[in-house]
Write an enzyme that holds these catalytic residues in place. Structure first.
Site, mmCIF file in Angstrom:
data_model
loop_
_atom_site.group_PDB
_atom_site.id
_atom_site.type_symbol
_atom_site.label_atom_id
_atom_site.label_comp_id
_atom_site.label_asym_id
_atom_site.label_seq_id
_atom_site.Cartn_x
_atom_site.Cartn_y
_atom_site.Cartn_z
ATOM 1 N N GLN A 1 0.932 -1.318 -0.021
ATOM 2 C CA GLN A 1 0.027 -0.089 0.029
ATOM 3 C C GLN A 1 0.768 1.227 0.035
ATOM 4 O O GLN A 1 0.412 2.387 -0.311
ATOM 5 C CB GLN A 1 -0.917 -0.041 1.095
ATOM 6 N N HIS B 1 -1.106 0.569 5.567
ATOM 7 C CA HIS B 1 -1.735 1.467 6.526
ATOM 8 C C HIS B 1 -1.061 2.810 6.742
ATOM 9 O O HIS B 1 -0.537 3.027 7.848
ATOM 10 C CB HIS B 1 -2.373 0.755 8.054
ATOM 11 N N GLU C 1 -15.456 4.809 9.212
ATOM 12 C CA GLU C 1 -15.790 5.851 9.845
ATOM 13 C C GLU C 1 -15.772 7.169 9.126
ATOM 14 O O GLU C 1 -14.939 7.275 8.322
ATOM 15 C CB GLU C 1 -15.015 5.932 11.133
ATOM 16 N N TYR D 1 -10.106 9.034 18.955
ATOM 17 C CA TYR D 1 -11.157 8.528 18.315
ATOM 18 C C TYR D 1 -11.352 6.832 18.398
ATOM 19 O O TYR D 1 -11.977 6.312 17.750
ATOM 20 C CB TYR D 1 -10.892 8.519 16.819
ATOM 21 N N TYR E 1 -11.618 -9.650 10.677
ATOM 22 C CA TYR E 1 -11.484 -10.555 9.749
ATOM 23 C C TYR E 1 -11.760 -11.857 9.678
ATOM 24 O O TYR E 1 -10.969 -12.533 10.367
ATOM 25 C CB TYR E 1 -9.990 -10.145 8.418
#
Length: 390
Positions: free
Chosen positions: A106, A168, A261, A271, A282
């Site tokens: 990613q 991430h 979210e 948060y 998962y």
């Protein structure tokens, strides 16, 4: 809301079946602009380019040209045309990117943002996955964009610590009216670190435009928390936008399996990830205690379960879309979607599927010059332009 326009010239599905480039042929030239279809939200859709390699972000320059980042490590410049950027060619490669950029999983070249005074100082800001001690991390840098090249490139922020693995990273870049720069940093797959503000994992960062720390950041001089942190407890924020009229910082983030979210990011807030979440492991099973609320933690204004895997985010403040003023746009990767969200007093009152037949992973969304611009995360990836059908 505009009524849907039902006249369809060519559907995106038909184009996918017949006229898109073969995967991997990213060096081919782009087609001429073509009206594709009227969407479910009353918008005409044009495909302006079909030859991008996993594009991540687009930035529009004051001279009418544009930049597009490609995750594998390319920055492309498209020259100004008669009516905005000319996307008919492949785009010129911009040299000068850092040598420590690593395109893994990613990670790679990620977001782009112009300094608010770019016309005078030529500063282009960008985030990327960098190789550091311990693995990879999210890094913010800037360089002067002049004569088609980057110069004076400098690192402004490096998320610590480096983590092995390639997921991430975040990461979006947003400026406010005072030229503070905000960066989202993902949890790097090490979820419990997001509740530890002694590091940068799973945080929203706020800096001055030169990379220094503002004195009014919420954790300045707190020995147990990093000065750069504006908020924490986030999982992987790949959508973030500042409302220019209200100075509200909106953010979306990936949940695990479910629990994506939408939040308003405010200083010092926690948060909640991974302590509170609407998602699950998962393959099934609750995360932690399986709770969605806890004192001292902020629950989302909206969540998607099942996941849409939200990425690019934009707010509509353009006279061409007056009847949608203040609405949010959110792209989806896993669900291959573009959503329009209407909030009133922090309550979601409407959600519209803008392109129900898109069948494309939406990576970036921008509102600029009377149009909504969408980048799809594929190779070849596309650049779409959406305008009011009437």
């Amino acid at each position: 809301m505009m009524k849907p326009v039902h006249v369809v010239r060519r559907s995106l599905a038909a184009l996918a079946a017949g006229s898109f480039l073969v995967a991997g042929c990213s060096g081919a030239s782009a087609p001429s602009p073509e009206a594709v279809e009227a969407s479910a939200d009353g918008l005409s859709v044009e495909i302006l380019h079909e030859g991008l390699n996993h594009p991540w972000a687009i930035a529009f320059l004051p001279d009418g040209s544009a930049l597009i980042s490609e995750r594998p490590g390319a920055l492309r410049h498209f020259p100004a045309g008669d009516h905005g950027p000319d996307f008919s060619g492949r785009g010129e490669l911009v040299p000068g990117l850092p040598d420590d950029l690593r395109a893994r999983n990613q990670g790679g070249l990620l977001d782009l943002a112009l300094h608010p005074e770019f016309a005078d100082n030529r500063w282009l800001y960008f985030t990327y996955a960098a190789s550091v001690d311990g693995g990879l991390t999210t890094r913010l840098a800037r360089g002067r964009l002049e004569d088609g090249a980057l110069s004076d490139v400098e690192t402004l922020f490096t998320a610590e610590p480096g983590v092995r693995g390639g997921r991430h990273f975040g990461s979006r870049i947003v400026f406010d009216d005072d030229t503070h720069v905000f960066i989202s940093v993902g949890d790097r797959g090490d979820r419990h670190q997001a509740q530890d503000p002694s590091n940068h994992i799973g945080t929203i960062i706020r800096l001055h435009d030169d990379g220094s720390v503002p004195a009014d950041n919420p954790f300045v001089d707190d020995a147990d928390r990093r000065d750069e942190i504006w908020a924490y407890g986030v999982r992987n924020s790949q959508g973030m936008v500042m409302d220019p009229e209200t100075d509200t910082l909106w953010e979306n983030q990936h949940g695990p399996q479910g629990g994506d979210e939408v939040n308003i990011i405010e200083p010092g807030n926690n948060y909640g990830w991974p302590v509170i979440t609407y998602g699950e492991e998962y393959g099934g099973g609750q995360i932690g205690e399986g709770i969605t609320e806890k004192e001292g933690m902020v629950s989302p204004l909206h969540h998607w379960t099942p996941s849409i895997a939200p990425s690019g985010m934009a707010i509509i403040r353009d006279p061409a879309f007056a009847d949608r003023d203040g609405d949010l746009l959110a792209g989806g990767l896993a669900h291959r979607t573009l959503r329009r969200l209407t909030f009133e007093d922090r309550e979601l009152v409407d959600e519209v599927e803008v392109l129900p037949d898109l069948d494309r992973r939406v990576r970036d969304v921008r509102v600029h010059d009377g149009a909504i611009w969408v980048l799809t995360d594929h190779n070849p990836g596309e650049l779409l332009r959406l305008t009011p059908a009437d």
